[in-house]
Scaffold this motif. Structure first.
Motif, PDB file in Angstrom:
ATOM      1  N   ASN A 103       0.795  -1.261   0.021  1.00 44.17           N
ATOM      2  CA  ASN A 103       0.008  -0.030   0.128  1.00 44.17           C
ATOM      3  C   ASN A 103       0.902   1.154  -0.055  1.00 44.17           C
ATOM      4  OD1 ASN A 103      -1.406   2.123   1.805  1.00 44.17           O
ATOM      5  ND2 ASN A 103      -3.020   1.126   0.761  1.00 44.17           N
ATOM      6  N   LEU A 104       0.485   2.211  -0.944  1.00 43.48           N
ATOM      7  CA  LEU A 104       1.520   3.369  -0.955  1.00 43.48           C
ATOM      8  C   LEU A 104       1.263   4.269   0.119  1.00 43.48           C
ATOM      9  CD1 LEU A 104       3.222   5.392  -2.624  1.00 43.48           C
ATOM     10  CD2 LEU A 104       1.119   6.314  -3.509  1.00 43.48           C
ATOM     11  N   GLY A 129       2.841  -5.461  -7.272  1.00 41.43           N
ATOM     12  CA  GLY A 129       2.381  -4.843  -6.296  1.00 41.43           C
ATOM     13  C   GLY A 129       2.880  -4.486  -5.054  1.00 41.43           C
ATOM     14  N   THR A 130       4.041  -4.138  -5.077  1.00 39.62           N
ATOM     15  CA  THR A 130       4.932  -3.972  -4.099  1.00 39.62           C
ATOM     16  C   THR A 130       5.570  -2.573  -4.261  1.00 39.62           C
ATOM     17  OG1 THR A 130       5.482  -6.116  -3.426  1.00 39.62           O
ATOM     18  CG2 THR A 130       6.848  -4.519  -2.593  1.00 39.62           C
ATOM     19  N   TRP A 131       5.383  -1.562  -3.671  1.00 41.00           N
ATOM     20  CA  TRP A 131       6.198  -0.588  -3.198  1.00 41.00           C
ATOM     21  C   TRP A 131       7.557  -0.755  -2.606  1.00 41.00           C
ATOM     22  CZ3 TRP A 131       5.746   3.675  -6.418  1.00 41.00           C
ATOM     23  CH2 TRP A 131       4.417   3.875  -6.709  1.00 41.00           C
ATOM     24  N   PHE A 132       8.871  -0.668  -3.242  1.00 41.69           N
ATOM     25  CA  PHE A 132      10.139  -0.915  -2.550  1.00 41.69           C
ATOM     26  C   PHE A 132      10.979   0.432  -2.293  1.00 41.69           C
ATOM     27  CE2 PHE A 132      14.205  -2.384  -1.829  1.00 41.69           C
ATOM     28  CZ  PHE A 132      14.516  -3.962  -1.392  1.00 41.69           C
ATOM     29  N   GLY A 173       4.668   3.634 -10.890  1.00 41.48           N
ATOM     30  CA  GLY A 173       4.086   2.401 -10.548  1.00 41.48           C
ATOM     31  C   GLY A 173       2.541   2.459 -10.159  1.00 41.48           C
ATOM     32  N   ASN A 174       1.750   1.740 -10.624  1.00 40.13           N
ATOM     33  CA  ASN A 174       0.316   1.322 -10.306  1.00 40.13           C
ATOM     34  C   ASN A 174      -0.457   2.888 -10.319  1.00 40.13           C
ATOM     35  OD1 ASN A 174      -1.806   0.222  -9.184  1.00 40.13           O
ATOM     36  ND2 ASN A 174      -1.585   0.762  -7.209  1.00 40.13           N
ATOM     37  N   GLY A 175      -0.288   3.504 -11.626  1.00 44.94           N
ATOM     38  CA  GLY A 175      -0.762   4.771 -11.734  1.00 44.94           C
ATOM     39  C   GLY A 175      -0.121   6.030 -11.308  1.00 44.94           C
TER      40      GLY A 175
END
Length: 229
Positions: A103-104, A129-132, A173-175
């Motif tokens: 989750n951002l 699906g991952t923010w790193f 990422g993810n929009g």
């Protein structure tokens, strides 16, 4: 004297071969990006040892990070593309750390937690699906912005410039477009293009102006380059 270079390949094994070729020329890998079926590597002739690891499993990737730490390397850049996590490591003096969240909002909370521990955010990646986030205890102030559109990001970049920050990293990422800023000395610039040949032409133009390419991002059909004088 040329201090900056890049290589790109559609195949990961060919890309790894190109990295070795750059090593043989005296360059070190500083940034990797995957976009539009292309692996893109940024190289500089900076001092220090250099290494990288890539793996398809996230658990194996974090294990590789720990192994590199045990060898005296710091994590400096992470990328995800075509089912592969890719990490770049440097043996320059620093302490690195990382956090990842799906989750951002949770990710930005983790960034603040690292700030409270004295770390700066130096690299962000989104994949599977991952923010790193990659962190280092480097000197100087640190900031970030994220927006849903590229035009809003460029507005945010100008705002950070006005506050005395330089752009050091961009990710999509993810929009979401995500920019990282540092108040270390230097003058940064950026270019973006939807056409790859236009993008590489912009890199050459910046080189002619005395800039080095330091970071590349790709998202929503757009190549984005960060440059530093």
């Amino acid at each position: 004297m040329v201090t900056n270079a890049y290589s790109y390949n559609g195949n990961l094994s060919d890309f790894a071969t190109a990295i070795q070729g750059r090593y043989n020329e005296g360059y070190e890998l500083v940034d990797v990006e995957y976009g539009n079926d292309t692996w893109f590597g940024v190289f500089q002739d900076k001092p220090g040892g250099n290494a990288y690891n890539y793996t398809g499993k996230f658990g194996d990737f974090t294990t590789a990070i720990q192994s590199r730490w045990d060898q005296g390397y710091d994590l400096v850049d992470v990328d995800y593309g075509n089912g592969t996590w890719f990490g770049v490591f440097q043996d320059t003096p620093s302490n690195s750390a990382y956090n990842y969240n799906a989750n951002l909002g949770d990710f930005t909370t983790a960034i603040q937690g690292r700030y409270n521990q004295g770390y700066d955010l130096v690299d962000v990646e989104y994949g599977n699906g991952t923010w790193f986030g990659v962190f280092q205890d480097k000197p100087g102030g640190n900031a970030y912005n994220y927006t849903s559109s590229l035009s809003d990001l460029t507005t945010a970049i100008q705002g950070r410039y006005n506050q005395g920050y330089d752009l050091v990293d961009v990710e999509y990422g993810n929009g979401t477009w995500f920019g990282i800023f540092q108040d270390t000395p230097g003058t940064s610039a950026y270019n973006y293009a939807s056409n790859f040949s236009d993008f590489t032409a912009a890199i050459q133009s910046r080189w002619n102006q005395g800039y080095d390419l330091v970071n590349v991002g790709y998202g929503n059909g757009t190549w984005f380059g960060v440059f530093e004088q």
